[in-house]
Enzyme design. Sequence first.
Site, PDB file in Angstrom:
ATOM      1  N   VAL A 233       0.814  -1.213   0.000  1.00 46.68           N
ATOM      2  CA  VAL A 233       0.000   0.000   0.000  1.00 46.68           C
ATOM      3  C   VAL A 233       0.851   1.268   0.000  1.00 46.68           C
ATOM      4  CG1 VAL A 233      -1.866  -1.196   1.190  1.00 46.68           C
ATOM      5  CG2 VAL A 233      -0.189   0.081   2.539  1.00 46.68           C
TER       6      VAL A 233
ATOM      7  N   CYS B 270      23.190  34.043   4.574  1.00 46.46           N
ATOM      8  CA  CYS B 270      22.992  35.367   3.968  1.00 46.46           C
ATOM      9  C   CYS B 270      21.917  35.268   2.892  1.00 46.46           C
ATOM     10  CB  CYS B 270      24.300  35.877   3.387  1.00 46.46           C
ATOM     11  SG  CYS B 270      25.610  36.052   4.598  1.00 46.46           S
TER      12      CYS B 270
END
Length: 678
Positions: A320, A534
Amino acid sequence: MGAKIKALGKTHTEKMPTQQQFDSQEDGNREQKVASRSWTIEDSENLYRIQGWGEPYFSINAAGHVTVSPQGDRGGSLDLYELVAALRQRNIGLPLLIRFSDILADRIERLNAAFARAIARYNYPNVYRGVYPIKCNQHRHIVESLVRYGKPYQFGLEAGSKPELMIALATLEPSSEALLICNGYKDREYIETALLARRLGHQTIVVIEQLEELYVALQISKQLGIEPVLGVRGKLSTKGSGRWGTSTGDRAKFGLTISEMLKVVDELQATGMLHCLQLLHFHIGSQISSISVIKDAIREASQIYVQLTRLGANMCYLDVGGGLGVDYDGSKTNFYASKNYNMQNYANDIVAYVRDACEQGRVNAPILVSESGRAIASHQSVLIFDVLETNDVPSTPPQAVEETEHLVLRNLWETYESINENNYQETYNDAIQFKEEATSLFNFGYLSLKERARAEQLYWACCGKILDIARRQEYVPDDLEDLEKIMASIYYVNLSVFQSAPDSWAIDQLFPIMPIHRLNEEPTQRAILADLTCDSDGKIDQFIDLRDVKSVLELHPLKPLEKPNSDRQKSHEPYYLGMFLVGAYQEIMGNLHNLFGDTNVVHIQMSPKGYQIEYLVKGDTITEVLSYVQYKAEDLLENIRRRTEQALQENRITLKESQLLLNDYERSLSRYTYLVGE
């Protein structure tokens, strides 16, 4: 027409809580309005929703510290703050990823127990054999632990690529009932290796994703004289839910259509090898939030399984796939960061639907297989990081404006003084207008720098006063919706979002984040988190909440050191935050933005005396991350040495300064890529 109203600081995405959850939230709101009552750990439990997402592993103790119970409600607990302090004393720096091995064992046991109960409840005439999808977290200690803990349940592995197949073959014990499911795109070498592994005793099942893979598998099988065990991955028409909902259906990336599956049957039948087709696999996406989607998928897949069996295939397994969700926000809803079912509901529905379909179709019920990686691996990892500094909106009450000062300043002062509960919306718009006027006057040279600073101070004072009023209201107008976020502090934290929580940046995944101590104190600050990179995206500004998503996180103000030392980098006491449920996908998907590398990792295992450090995996050094981008540390160091010698010759640097530079440079190369605390 009145403005649309909503809770302050919330987004438009709403969840539907149960009445019990709604009452709990209302109680929490009521408690926050009672200023005279002191803050308790129960308040922190409600605020950070730890009982919703953390049970049974995480809670808060009387000291106001987060505790960890790695064995759930069947074992002891650890004080997470004290554990971090002990690890710091061992010179293990932050950020630090702590993996709790016992949680992995507990998750495997719970998943198998859920299916065992479902099989007993519905008299299902076969068994469950789970597999762990390696792609979820490929780190060696985790995969090895999962194989060890899964051995009593014949728990296997799933490989989605050739490198993962290499891991699985060398880690999973052969000659056992544990399955090795081979998914993903496959070349000849992949298929040949998988078939040869059967000679070692591995229960490898090659899942056909593309028709070409079938022809290659049959050719290799004939050459080697090894009969393969084959599966087919089907494209279900059932659509998934949440972020991965569009990855399923008729145009899904992986799998075969019904027509293509019939071609597989015809080809195998023509070659006398139809008995080799034994597994049906499907996958409807990761983190399925709604149980109804799972029900629909199981219903459709069960019928396909029955029909393949009737066509003569020797069907034995129904895989499944993944999708078993994790309740990241604790709301227990079908919100994308939650799920409206539990593990037992999941197992019950799979077992019941498959049994009914097989009984009606008069075929033997299959061995049930699931690939529940997220639900197994998420809880075991906690990322701990410290706050470096904060940037707060100015909160000092403004000085009165004199009649001789500029008109725009006088207007802002009058606005500030007039703010009350009856006009706070109107005065907020006035404050914005006067601030914009001040900026325009400054740009044209009619306002000095000091006057502009004064205008900004008055504006922030107005916002702060308005926010205090808005927080006492149950709902606020639309134009005040972002005020909480505008006024939020920025807490600069010692981590890289891109390395340690990439899904937070890439797909807005929510992870529970909270302080791991001081939880018996009221968190009076509202903040967003900014990382070390940054990059403007290097921040976290979405946080879990009961009804939707919060744009700020309630945190404590930093405590100044009692005896500040001018030599110390920090002037405040350590403040530790934890990001929870990060054990799935985050570690392996992290990137080297700004060359921040892997964090330190510690594996903790419970012992009769408390706990023991099972493994310590040191984080990347600067030398190591530079090597990833083709720099050699010795070459860099030699370049710096030559340049310092040249600077010495030209009298631009002293000998002492050159040695200091070289020592710092060489020492830094061997250091952690993150900031080193005191």
